[in-house]
Design an enzyme around this catalytic site. Structure first.
Site, PDB file in Angstrom:
ATOM      1  N   ASN A   1       1.980   0.815   7.055  1.00  6.95           N
ATOM      2  CA  ASN A   1       1.496   0.154   5.837  1.00  6.95           C
ATOM      3  C   ASN A   1       0.074  -0.369   6.033  1.00  6.95           C
ATOM      4  OD1 ASN A   1       1.537  -0.670   3.225  1.00  6.95           O
ATOM      5  ND2 ASN A   1       3.224  -2.111   3.442  1.00  6.95           N
TER       6      ASN A   1
ATOM      7  N   HIS B   1       5.985 -10.411  -0.481  1.00  9.51           N
ATOM      8  CA  HIS B   1       6.987  -9.376  -0.292  1.00  9.51           C
ATOM      9  C   HIS B   1       8.259  -9.601  -1.083  1.00  9.51           C
ATOM     10  CE1 HIS B   1       8.742  -5.933   1.671  1.00  9.51           C
ATOM     11  NE2 HIS B   1       9.852  -6.636   1.787  1.00  9.51           N
TER      12      HIS B   1
END
Length: 500
Positions: A322, A353
């Site tokens: 990521n 998140h």
């Protein structure tokens, strides 16, 4: 992944047009919508590059088409949620997703695009602030390169945030990179004039992305196949099965833990690589040429699979997982925080998140693992550099240790709930947690001069200023924890044409 919902019982806020297909393939409707829309976006990207190339049409038309297609795909997939709550209510939507729509499921829902849009909006806000309200001498080299010197128009703003290439799964890109692509300047180079100040622009031959796109689509296909077959055979949840815990030997538990988490990763490989391929198919993502003259299409790539699977340290794993989110966290938080940047970045990544308790157990465990991995590496690695046979043995041992530690750390991220996560850790007697604490108590922490840490010996910085070439903040979708990681695709390898 805790439970697999059937297509008939999974709710969706988007279109139900593909419900018959969802029933036929026995997959939730939201996942079917997501994959079909991404495949449509891939075809649209090829059409966009072929018929709406910057040499054939204006930037205005390219912005309009990219925006309208993006809005349509988002509405088809996620309905009105994607827009009403996009930014300020991201956390509210995460809670809604967890406790109302789909608790315990990994679903392709509205929170995904909102997370990407949140990254884009905050990134652009800082880039405008750097370009219009701060002096150049106050900026780091990275900030100077990304600074936006004029206010974007409404169309440019919407196109950047909602274009069809990245609205469903990203990846994040800088505003200047995107505008450079839309305006057809991705293949322009600048060369200093005779006085050393004047810049002369010239255009190189535009490379074709076809080979890169085909290669990435092959990776997508293999990743999806591997995940669908292996993950069903070896579910992560079996790690907490009572019979398995009572009867399996320790070697069996370790091997199953590794293989089950290995099978869980390819779904991320599929989603991120497909998103990268879509952008490449449209002509976006060209970074330049390597030393052999081959075109590089990894400007906005989000992962490097080979490096991930062959990681011999936590840092190596974080560096290659990521990637664009890691850069976002570094740019908007770590290098701007004046007080405890490590802590601030950790909380930003955690809030961004989501709200599942398992995420936070993974974050905390990941931070502990990162500190221990750094301490062990700094204290012992230099003894195993020579001869090559000793170095090879060291790499094998550290690969095994890293893969086990990563798998142990991310189990709560997959199981999601506190009860299931603690059940897993208790079945391992919290052994790696205690081992990490013991290592931190016994091993000395070698301090390095700030800004001169090597790739192998990186320390947490206490200041927002650090060497741009060697250090950046490493984050990943599993961990979202805060560590300082080397990102090879930082500003030194960006296009020299990013002048706006």
């Amino acid at each position: 992944m805790a439970t697999t919902s059937t297509a008939s019982t999974t709710s969706t806020t988007g279109s139900t047009l593909l419900q018959p297909l969802s029933n036929a393939v026995r997959l939730p409707i939201d996942q079917v919508n997501f994959v079909v829309c991404q495949l449509f976006a891939l075809l649209a990207a090829i059409w966009f590059r072929t018929y709406l190339h910057s040499s054939k049409t204006s930037s205005f038309i390219r912005h309009v088409v990219a925006t309208l297609l993006g809005l349509y795909l988002a509405l088809f997939c996620f309905g009105w949620y994607c827009f009403v709550f996009a930014l300020g209510y991201l956390t509210v939507c995460q809670i809604t997703r967890v406790y109302i729509f789909d608790y315990g499921q990994y679903s392709a829902d509205f929170s995904g695009p909102m997370m990407i849009i949140t990254q884009k909006i905050t990134s652009l806000a800082y880039e405008i602030h750097d370009g219009m309200f701060r002096k150049d001498e106050e900026l780091t080299p990275s900030q100077r390169g990304l600074a936006v010197r004029r206010m974007p128009s409404l169309l440019e703003y919407l196109s950047y945030n909602c274009n069809f290439m990245g609205i469903l799964a990203g990846p994040l890109c800088s505003y200047k990179d995107y505008i450079t692509f839309i305006e057809g300047r991705s293949y322009h180079m600048t060369q200093s004039g005779e006085d050393g100040k004047e810049e002369i622009q010239y255009e190189r031959t535009e490379p074709s992305p076809n080979v890169a796109v085909i290669q990435k689509l092959l990776v997508c296909g293999l990743s999806l196949l591997f995940h669908l077959i292996i993950s069903k055979m070896l579910p992560v949840e079996y790690n907490i099965d009572e019979h398995f815990q009572a009867t399996a030997s320790w070697p069996t538990k370790v091997i199953y833990l590794y293989v089950s988490l290995l099978a869980a990763r390819p779904k991320y490989y599929f989603a991120w690589t497909l998103a990268d391929a879509i952008n490449n198919a449209a002509g976006f993502g060209f970074r330049g040429y390597d030393k052999n003259g081959a075109a590089r299409w990894d400007l906005i790539s989000n992962l490097r699979i080979k490096q991930i699977e062959m990681s011999t340290s936590f840092k190596m794993f974080l560096d290659n997982w990521n990637i664009q989110t890691a850069l976002w966290l570094k740019r908007v938080c770590y290098e701007r925080a004046s007080l405890s940047p490590t802590t601030q970045t950790f909380f930003l990544s955690a809030i961004w998140h989501g709200v599942y308790p398992g995420y936070y157990l993974t974050f905390l465990t990941g931070m502990l693992m990162t500190l221990v991995a750094r301490a062990v590496r700094n204290n012992f690695r230099h003894y195993f550099i020579e001869p090559p046979q000793l170095k090879f043995l060291y790499d094998v041992i550290t690969w095994i240790a890293t893969q086990i530690a990563i798998s142990y750390t991310v189990v709560p991220f997959v199981l999601l709930s506190v009860k299931a996560s603690l059940m897993f850790y208790s079945s391992w007697y919290y052994s790696l947690h205690f081992a990490c604490i013991l290592v931190l108590l016994l091993l000395p922490v070698k301090k390095t001069q700030k800004g001169k840490s090597t790739h192998e010996n990186v320390q947490l910085s206490r200041s927002k200023k650090f060497d741009e070439k060697d250090n950046s903040l490493g984050q990943n979708s599993f961990f979202r924890t805060n560590s300082v990681c080397n990102q090879n695709q930082e500003i030194t390898s960006r296009h020299s044409s990013l002048k706006q």
